[in-house]
Design a protein around this motif. Sequence first.
Motif, PDB file in Angstrom:
ATOM      1  N   PRO A 191     -10.957   8.179   8.864  1.00  0.00           N
ATOM      2  CA  PRO A 191     -10.896   7.714   7.463  1.00  0.00           C
ATOM      3  C   PRO A 191      -9.860   8.460   6.637  1.00  0.00           C
ATOM      4  N   TRP A 192      -9.581   9.713   6.982  1.00  0.00           N
ATOM      5  CA  TRP A 192      -8.615  10.503   6.233  1.00  0.00           C
ATOM      6  C   TRP A 192      -7.225  10.472   6.849  1.00  0.00           C
ATOM      7  N   ALA A 193      -6.992   9.544   7.825  1.00  0.00           N
ATOM      8  CA  ALA A 193      -5.687   9.424   8.478  1.00  0.00           C
ATOM      9  C   ALA A 193      -4.641   8.911   7.493  1.00  0.00           C
ATOM     10  N   PHE A 194      -3.387   9.069   7.850  1.00  0.00           N
ATOM     11  CA  PHE A 194      -2.297   8.695   6.945  1.00  0.00           C
ATOM     12  C   PHE A 194      -2.004   7.196   6.934  1.00  0.00           C
ATOM     13  N   PHE A 195      -2.247   6.498   8.046  1.00  0.00           N
ATOM     14  CA  PHE A 195      -1.823   5.099   8.145  1.00  0.00           C
ATOM     15  C   PHE A 195      -2.964   4.190   8.591  1.00  0.00           C
ATOM     16  N   ARG A 196      -2.759   2.909   8.347  1.00  0.00           N
ATOM     17  CA  ARG A 196      -3.652   1.854   8.847  1.00  0.00           C
ATOM     18  C   ARG A 196      -2.777   0.767   9.457  1.00  0.00           C
ATOM     19  N   TRP A 197      -3.129   0.355  10.669  1.00  0.00           N
ATOM     20  CA  TRP A 197      -2.310  -0.629  11.369  1.00  0.00           C
ATOM     21  C   TRP A 197      -2.719  -2.044  10.974  1.00  0.00           C
ATOM     22  N   HIS A 198      -1.714  -2.900  10.699  1.00  0.00           N
ATOM     23  CA  HIS A 198      -1.972  -4.271  10.260  1.00  0.00           C
ATOM     24  C   HIS A 198      -1.537  -5.318  11.281  1.00  0.00           C
ATOM     25  N   GLY A 199      -1.191  -4.899  12.489  1.00  0.00           N
ATOM     26  CA  GLY A 199      -0.778  -5.861  13.517  1.00  0.00           C
ATOM     27  C   GLY A 199       0.706  -6.136  13.461  1.00  0.00           C
ATOM     28  N   GLY A 200       1.330  -6.224  14.641  1.00  0.00           N
ATOM     29  CA  GLY A 200       2.774  -6.453  14.665  1.00  0.00           C
ATOM     30  C   GLY A 200       3.249  -6.759  16.065  1.00  0.00           C
ATOM     31  N   SER A 225       0.831  -1.203   0.000  1.00  0.00           N
ATOM     32  CA  SER A 225       0.000   0.000   0.000  1.00  0.00           C
ATOM     33  C   SER A 225       0.866   1.253   0.000  1.00  0.00           C
ATOM     34  N   CYS A 226       1.982   1.218   0.700  1.00  0.00           N
ATOM     35  CA  CYS A 226       2.870   2.387   0.744  1.00  0.00           C
ATOM     36  C   CYS A 226       3.646   2.544  -0.563  1.00  0.00           C
ATOM     37  N   VAL A 227       4.082   1.436  -1.112  1.00  0.00           N
ATOM     38  CA  VAL A 227       4.845   1.500  -2.365  1.00  0.00           C
ATOM     39  C   VAL A 227       3.948   1.960  -3.515  1.00  0.00           C
ATOM     40  N   HIS A 269       3.050   5.653  -3.597  1.00  0.00           N
ATOM     41  CA  HIS A 269       4.178   6.586  -3.705  1.00  0.00           C
ATOM     42  C   HIS A 269       5.173   6.113  -4.768  1.00  0.00           C
ATOM     43  N   GLU A 270       4.710   6.029  -5.979  1.00  0.00           N
ATOM     44  CA  GLU A 270       5.575   5.565  -7.055  1.00  0.00           C
ATOM     45  C   GLU A 270       6.724   6.530  -7.337  1.00  0.00           C
ATOM     46  N   ASP A 271       6.533   7.788  -6.988  1.00  0.00           N
ATOM     47  CA  ASP A 271       7.581   8.780  -7.216  1.00  0.00           C
ATOM     48  C   ASP A 271       8.539   8.895  -6.034  1.00  0.00           C
ATOM     49  N   TYR A 272       8.367   8.067  -5.014  1.00  0.00           N
ATOM     50  CA  TYR A 272       9.274   8.042  -3.860  1.00  0.00           C
ATOM     51  C   TYR A 272      10.337   6.952  -4.061  1.00  0.00           C
ATOM     52  N   GLU A 273      11.502   7.179  -3.531  1.00  0.00           N
ATOM     53  CA  GLU A 273      12.512   6.122  -3.471  1.00  0.00           C
ATOM     54  C   GLU A 273      12.173   5.206  -2.307  1.00  0.00           C
ATOM     55  N   TYR A 274      12.264   3.900  -2.527  1.00  0.00           N
ATOM     56  CA  TYR A 274      11.932   2.933  -1.484  1.00  0.00           C
ATOM     57  C   TYR A 274      13.189   2.182  -1.068  1.00  0.00           C
ATOM     58  N   LYS A 275      13.446   2.152   0.251  1.00  0.00           N
ATOM     59  CA  LYS A 275      14.620   1.461   0.792  1.00  0.00           C
ATOM     60  C   LYS A 275      14.179   0.467   1.860  1.00  0.00           C
ATOM     61  N   LEU A 276      14.439  -0.825   1.612  1.00  0.00           N
ATOM     62  CA  LEU A 276      14.201  -1.859   2.612  1.00  0.00           C
ATOM     63  C   LEU A 276      15.548  -2.217   3.237  1.00  0.00           C
ATOM     64  N   CYS A 325      -0.158   2.380   4.384  1.00  0.00           N
ATOM     65  CA  CYS A 325      -0.466   3.771   4.041  1.00  0.00           C
ATOM     66  C   CYS A 325      -1.917   3.890   3.591  1.00  0.00           C
ATOM     67  N   ASN A 326      -2.632   4.823   4.166  1.00  0.00           N
ATOM     68  CA  ASN A 326      -4.041   5.042   3.851  1.00  0.00           C
ATOM     69  C   ASN A 326      -4.230   6.166   2.827  1.00  0.00           C
ATOM     70  N   ARG A 327      -3.228   6.998   2.655  1.00  0.00           N
ATOM     71  CA  ARG A 327      -3.238   8.106   1.709  1.00  0.00           C
ATOM     72  C   ARG A 327      -1.789   8.520   1.442  1.00  0.00           C
ATOM     73  N   ARG A 328      -1.570   9.365   0.488  1.00  0.00           N
ATOM     74  CA  ARG A 328      -0.217   9.843   0.218  1.00  0.00           C
ATOM     75  C   ARG A 328       0.296  10.675   1.392  1.00  0.00           C
ATOM     76  N   LEU A 329       1.601  10.601   1.595  1.00  0.00           N
ATOM     77  CA  LEU A 329       2.230  11.245   2.744  1.00  0.00           C
ATOM     78  C   LEU A 329       2.787  12.623   2.425  1.00  0.00           C
ATOM     79  N   ASP A 330       2.476  13.155   1.264  1.00  0.00           N
ATOM     80  CA  ASP A 330       3.048  14.436   0.832  1.00  0.00           C
ATOM     81  C   ASP A 330       2.883  15.569   1.840  1.00  0.00           C
ATOM     82  N   PRO A 331       1.714  15.714   2.510  1.00  0.00           N
ATOM     83  CA  PRO A 331       1.594  16.826   3.473  1.00  0.00           C
ATOM     84  C   PRO A 331       2.614  16.762   4.610  1.00  0.00           C
ATOM     85  N   LEU A 332       3.081  15.569   4.929  1.00  0.00           N
ATOM     86  CA  LEU A 332       4.041  15.420   6.031  1.00  0.00           C
ATOM     87  C   LEU A 332       5.456  15.817   5.633  1.00  0.00           C
ATOM     88  N   LEU A 333       5.680  16.015   4.340  1.00  0.00           N
ATOM     89  CA  LEU A 333       7.013  16.422   3.885  1.00  0.00           C
ATOM     90  C   LEU A 333       7.303  17.884   4.201  1.00  0.00           C
TER      91      LEU A 333
END
Length: 359
Positions: free
Chosen positions: A263-272, A82-84, A87-94, A147-155
């Motif tokens: 509903p408009w939050a940035f993230f969704r928790w999947h358990g961990g 969901s995060c990848v 955010h196709e225009d973001y660099e992803y590092k695992l 990710c529930n929405r794009r994170l751009d506002p947090l930048l």
Amino acid sequence: MRRGLTIFLVINALIVVFLIRSVFTLLTLLVEDGSADAIHSAEIPPPNSPRIDDRPQLIPKIIHQTYVNDTVPERWREAQKSCVDLHEDYEYKLWTDVKSRELIATEYPWFLKTFDNYSQPIQRADAIRYFVLSHYGGIYIDLDDGCNRRLDPLLSYPAWVRRTNPTGISNDAMGSVPHHPFFTLVIESLIPYNRNWKLPYITVMYSTGPLFLSVIWQEYKRGRPSSTIGGSSVIVGASAGRWDGSQAGRVRVLMADEYNKQPWAFFRWHGGSSWHGKDARLIFWMGKHWMLLTASGFLVAGVVGLGLWWIYGRVLLLGERRRKGAKAAHCAPSGWAQRIPLWKTASAAAYELIDRHEV
């Protein structure tokens, strides 16, 4: 006795002051709600709003995540995807274990020994997220946070963390520009806080985890020294983390609604939290029954105080008896005087004949 009571009370007061000073930062977390630095809903543009493009981009478009290797477990792949995908225009590092160690060995060799000697793997996973944010900048996200929405506002914020319950901040979602003074202070504080507290859960939480991060956050805001490295005090300053009140050094706080409660939050928790051991159950039980434990603590402290007072009183009484005994022995007649029946001690300076007759 009055003097003894005063001494006893002064000693106990000094002990209490020392204990409070030792845990003062932890105590301040009990009343810290993060509202002073909160990212309010009103300042966050809704998803797909044109206002997003008008906001400055301070944090680089990089998403960091960590795992043991490149094979992410099935239960977290949806969250990762969901995060990848958003955010196709973001660099992803695992950051795998191998890549994490390579970064530390290359860029931060002074920390490699500590990094290798961590007793719990989660401590290395905690530590590397601070280093990559300090080095590259970007946004770190735990694998169980989708990710529930794009994170751009947090930048638009130089650095941000999220509020957690019951108090403090968490390290599962964070963002920063490269070399932000807060994260500089965080990585420089890892060595002084690397202590074994016997229980793995507490050791992790207070050496690298959310409790550690919360304590450094409080120290950073107060602008006071919080660690010592290589014999020199790490002052919360320009190079080691002093916040001078400027917006550039401010650490904003993502509150629960904006994190994952709406509903408009940035993230969704999947358990961990797969690293939690059996000792975590004890800690969680303590958290649920903190009022009972607090009352029990005061009761135990009262009993201990009364016990110390009783012991102190007995010591004083014993000392008084010894002094009286020594004084009595000093005033008693000597051996030669006891053997001569002609004389009887009446006082220290007066004697009388006991066998004299009046004629």
